[in-house]
Design an enzyme around this catalytic site. Structure first.
Site, PDB file in Angstrom:
ATOM      1  N   TYR A  54      27.257  55.636  74.412  1.00  0.00           N
ATOM      2  CA  TYR A  54      27.851  56.767  73.697  1.00  0.00           C
ATOM      3  C   TYR A  54      28.876  57.489  74.575  1.00  0.00           C
ATOM      4  O   TYR A  54      29.978  57.811  74.126  1.00  0.00           O
ATOM      5  CB  TYR A  54      26.744  57.727  73.267  1.00  0.00           C
TER       6      TYR A  54
ATOM      7  N   SER B 220      32.641  64.782  72.519  1.00  0.00           N
ATOM      8  CA  SER B 220      31.392  65.494  72.813  1.00  0.00           C
ATOM      9  C   SER B 220      31.241  65.625  74.320  1.00  0.00           C
ATOM     10  O   SER B 220      32.142  65.269  75.090  1.00  0.00           O
ATOM     11  CB  SER B 220      30.192  64.730  72.249  1.00  0.00           C
TER      12      SER B 220
END
Length: 310
Positions: free
Chosen positions: A156, A143
């Site tokens: 993350y 991502s």
């Protein structure tokens, strides 16, 4: 596609995994849907695809990436169902919001267990059969956090960066055996992971980072509304990625991911830092020095963990 190839997709009960499993099934793939909640997840998949309970092209496998025994059992179940899978898609993962000072170490540990350690163990278990078959593809779903570390999502961003470095390293190792590696940098898609319900929230909204959170939350929600695409659009990009015959590919899926990758390539690190700060409304360097926020004690977050993928 001239033959029915097999693909293992982790986190296939919801979100991008569900959309991808359904899309590939409709394209003729033999899909092994790996997830924590098999009964609920397979019910969603059958409803989305129209597949019957006895359809050999759609198999559910229980997988908890934080449990080594579950990973080993899932790998064995995969090989019993399809032999050596042609493709392995690492999609499952969890998300989190909060500053480094706010996020507890237990969250970091769970993040790496789910997004890195579990997927590595599953890959190690399936690689021998894939090597023996002499063909295949491993896809890592990354991502924006894998391209550039983003404020308020350090755990993350850290695991997505680690995922990409792992994929790059492994690509050189497995290419001689006919196995390719693809890193898919995903944009923003309308799944539970971009909502409060799908994110572990360790933000302390009245702590020293309150000013950050107020602006970032407002701008972030507006950006999500504008940028979020339907999960089926990601599924189409994954299907294209699985057709690659190159030993290593890193590509974007989604316009915002594509723009970020271009900007990160063209701008120096300091430039990307400034651009990110301005977009998120983070106070300039030194702006909070000497203020009450600077002298506040360490935040005491109240954590309630949740997972986007089952």
């Amino acid at each position: 596609m001239t033959e029915s190839r097999s693909v293992v997709i982790t986190g296939a009960s919801r979100g991008l995994g569900l959309a991808s499993a359904a899309h590939l099934y409709r394209q003729g793939w033999q899909v092994v849907a790996a997830m924590r909640s098999v009964d609920a997840g397979m019910a969603r998949l059958r409803a989305k695809t129209g597949a019957g309970t006895g359809d050999a092209r759609l198999t559910g496998v229980t997988l908890d990436l934080t449990d080594p025994a579950s990973v080993a059992a899932a790998a064995k179940a995969v090989e019993q169902a399809v032999g050596a899978p042609y493709a392995l898609v690492h999609n499952a993962g969890i998300s989190a919001a909060g500053m480094v000072e706010e996020a507890p170490v237990s969250l970091w540990e769970r993040m790496f267990a789910t997004n890195i350690f579990g997927p590595v163990a599953l890959t190690k278990a399936l690689l021998p059969s894939m090597r023996a078959a002499g063909r295949g593809r491993i896809v890592m779903v990354s991502s924006a956090g894998g391209v550039r570390g983003m404020p308020a999502t350090a755990p993350y961003s850290a695991v997505k960066g680690a995922l990409e470095r792992w994929g790059e390293s492994m690509a050189g190792e497995v290419a001689p055996f006919g196995i390719g590696v693809t890193i898919l940098v995903t944009g923003t898609y309308d799944t539970e992971i971009i909502t409060d319900a799908g994110t572990t929230d360790s933000r302390v909204l009245d702590g020293p980072y309150a000013r950050h959170h107020h602006t970032m939350d407002k701008r972030g929600r507006e950006a999500m509304k504008r940028a979020a695409k339907a999960p089926d659009r990601f599924a189409g990009g994954l299907a294209q990625a699985l057709e690659s015959t190159k030993p290593f590919v890193r590509r974007s899926v989604g316009p915002d991911a594509r723009m970020l990758m271009i900007a990160n390539r063209l701008l120096p690190g300091a430039g990307m830092h400034t651009l990110t700060r301005l977009m998120m409304g983070i106070p300039r360097f030194g702006a909070l020095g000497g203020t009450p926020a600077a002298s506040m004690g360490a935040p005491d977050p109240n954590i309630q963990e949740s997972e986007e993928n089952g």
